[in-house]
Design a protein around this motif. Sequence first.
Motif, short mmCIF file in Angstrom:
data_model
loop_
_atom_site.label_atom_id
_atom_site.label_comp_id
_atom_site.label_asym_id
_atom_site.label_seq_id
_atom_site.Cartn_x
_atom_site.Cartn_y
_atom_site.Cartn_z
N SER A 1 0.84 -1.19 0.00
CA SER A 1 0.00 0.00 0.00
C SER A 1 0.87 1.24 0.00
O SER A 1 2.07 1.18 0.31
CB SER A 1 -0.94 0.01 1.22
N PHE A 2 0.24 2.37 -0.35
CA PHE A 2 0.91 3.66 -0.33
C PHE A 2 0.03 4.68 0.37
O PHE A 2 -1.18 4.72 0.14
CB PHE A 2 1.23 4.14 -1.75
N LYS A 3 0.65 5.45 1.25
CA LYS A 3 -0.05 6.52 1.96
C LYS A 3 0.70 7.83 1.75
O LYS A 3 1.93 7.84 1.63
CB LYS A 3 -0.13 6.21 3.46
N VAL A 4 -0.05 8.92 1.70
CA VAL A 4 0.58 10.23 1.56
C VAL A 4 1.44 10.50 2.78
O VAL A 4 1.02 10.29 3.93
CB VAL A 4 -0.49 11.33 1.39
N ALA A 5 2.68 10.94 2.55
CA ALA A 5 3.63 11.16 3.64
C ALA A 5 3.16 12.26 4.58
O ALA A 5 2.63 13.29 4.14
CB ALA A 5 5.00 11.50 3.07
N ASN B 1 3.76 17.63 -6.90
CA ASN B 1 4.48 16.53 -6.29
C ASN B 1 3.58 15.80 -5.30
O ASN B 1 2.82 16.43 -4.57
CB ASN B 1 5.72 17.03 -5.54
N LEU B 2 3.66 14.48 -5.29
CA LEU B 2 2.90 13.68 -4.35
C LEU B 2 3.86 12.77 -3.59
O LEU B 2 4.34 11.78 -4.13
CB LEU B 2 1.85 12.84 -5.09
N PRO B 3 4.19 13.10 -2.33
CA PRO B 3 5.12 12.27 -1.55
C PRO B 3 4.38 11.13 -0.87
O PRO B 3 3.37 11.33 -0.19
CB PRO B 3 5.68 13.26 -0.53
N LEU B 4 4.87 9.91 -1.03
CA LEU B 4 4.19 8.72 -0.52
C LEU B 4 5.16 7.85 0.29
O LEU B 4 6.35 7.79 0.00
CB LEU B 4 3.64 7.88 -1.67
N ILE B 5 4.60 7.17 1.30
CA ILE B 5 5.33 6.14 2.02
C ILE B 5 4.75 4.79 1.61
O ILE B 5 3.53 4.61 1.60
CB ILE B 5 5.21 6.30 3.55
N GLY B 6 5.62 3.84 1.26
CA GLY B 6 5.18 2.51 0.86
C GLY B 6 5.21 1.54 2.03
O GLY B 6 6.09 1.63 2.91
N TYR B 7 4.27 0.60 2.03
CA TYR B 7 4.13 -0.36 3.12
C TYR B 7 3.95 -1.77 2.56
O TYR B 7 3.23 -1.97 1.59
CB TYR B 7 2.91 -0.04 3.99
N SER C 1 15.17 -8.74 -5.32
CA SER C 1 14.43 -8.69 -6.58
C SER C 1 12.94 -8.98 -6.41
O SER C 1 12.11 -8.40 -7.12
CB SER C 1 15.04 -9.68 -7.58
N ARG C 2 12.55 -9.86 -5.48
CA ARG C 2 11.12 -10.17 -5.30
C ARG C 2 10.36 -8.95 -4.82
O ARG C 2 9.27 -8.64 -5.33
CB ARG C 2 10.95 -11.32 -4.31
N TYR C 3 10.93 -8.27 -3.84
CA TYR C 3 10.26 -7.08 -3.33
C TYR C 3 10.33 -5.94 -4.34
O TYR C 3 9.38 -5.15 -4.47
CB TYR C 3 10.87 -6.65 -2.00
N TRP D 1 7.00 -3.79 -5.43
CA TRP D 1 6.72 -2.36 -5.23
C TRP D 1 6.81 -1.57 -6.53
O TRP D 1 6.07 -0.59 -6.71
CB TRP D 1 7.59 -1.76 -4.13
N CYS D 2 7.69 -1.96 -7.43
CA CYS D 2 7.80 -1.22 -8.69
C CYS D 2 6.53 -1.40 -9.52
O CYS D 2 6.02 -0.43 -10.11
CB CYS D 2 9.02 -1.69 -9.47
N THR D 3 6.01 -2.63 -9.55
CA THR D 3 4.74 -2.86 -10.25
C THR D 3 3.62 -2.07 -9.59
O THR D 3 2.79 -1.45 -10.26
CB THR D 3 4.41 -4.36 -10.25
#
Length: 317
Positions: free
Chosen positions: A145-149, A193-199, A243-245, A249-251
């Motif tokens: 998931s991604f949330k706005v920082a 710009n949209l800053p995001l934190i990935g989880y 590589s798995r992670y 996240w890139c996808t």
Amino acid sequence: MLLEHSFPLEKSESGVISHAQKLVLQGEITFGHCFVAQFDERINNLEQLLFLIDGVFYHHPSIQHIQLPTSQWHASQAWQGLIDAFDSESFSRFEFYANPINGLKVQTRALFTERYEDRACPTRPVNLSGEVYRRFNHDIGKFISFKVADPLADLDVFHTWMHNPRVSKFWEQDWSKEKLQSYLANKLHTPFNLPLIGYFDDQAFGYFEVYWAGEDRIAPYYSWQAHDRGLHLLVGNEAFRGSRYFKAWCTAISHFIFLDWPQTQKIVLEPRHDNQRLLNQITKLGFIKEYEFEFPHKRAALVSIEKVKFYKENFQC
């Protein structure tokens, strides 16, 4: 429509099954690539149905089309929600993954227009808030998931990541907390710009900046189109390297970008030309290195992917 909890799925000869939830999506595979789903009254809601359909596509790569016949499914509330999203009982793999219902938290946003002396960019949506994307990744068995920082709530982890020697080598922003807080706040309040934190399963792992290419410093260095978006990124949590992670996240971040603004047809990045680890990994997912160029602060590589190729490479559409 964001699924909060997963349940284990297994491949069956004609669909998928969850023994834990006693749910199945079985059907007949016709023409070698079309899955006609049988009604199952135990599927109670749209989130379950979407998860099962996603599982069918994942576990059966040859399936390119799914149909849930009205004659069988018309009494199902989950099916009614699917019809509302797709306006049809039948849809392709591409239509499924390109629909915002598959991961995006849809938010109503106002639009604005800003003019520049040297360029004219189209109307843009104002920035998002909160959680913007959530999907289950079958390869790694985790939600991403991604949330706005948040400049305050995320400051400690952001500061830690920026002081990681591996990260600071490329970002060169191993600054004080005060300066990093100001940096995040400025990004958050700049609508381009949209800053995001990935989880991964709600454990923070990285920072992502999504930007409109036409308003960014990259614009003079390539022939940008009106709705191109760019990406800056870092993975700060060492537990989620590899590589798995990376593929997960890139996808996911690319999927979010294409879902968020359907007019976007291209994503660009400008990593340092010698960031060979990133270049090696990202080109496996359909991105291409177009050329190298000189930024004032670095020699960069222009890396990009177009929407159709993204879906073809990453969702086998």
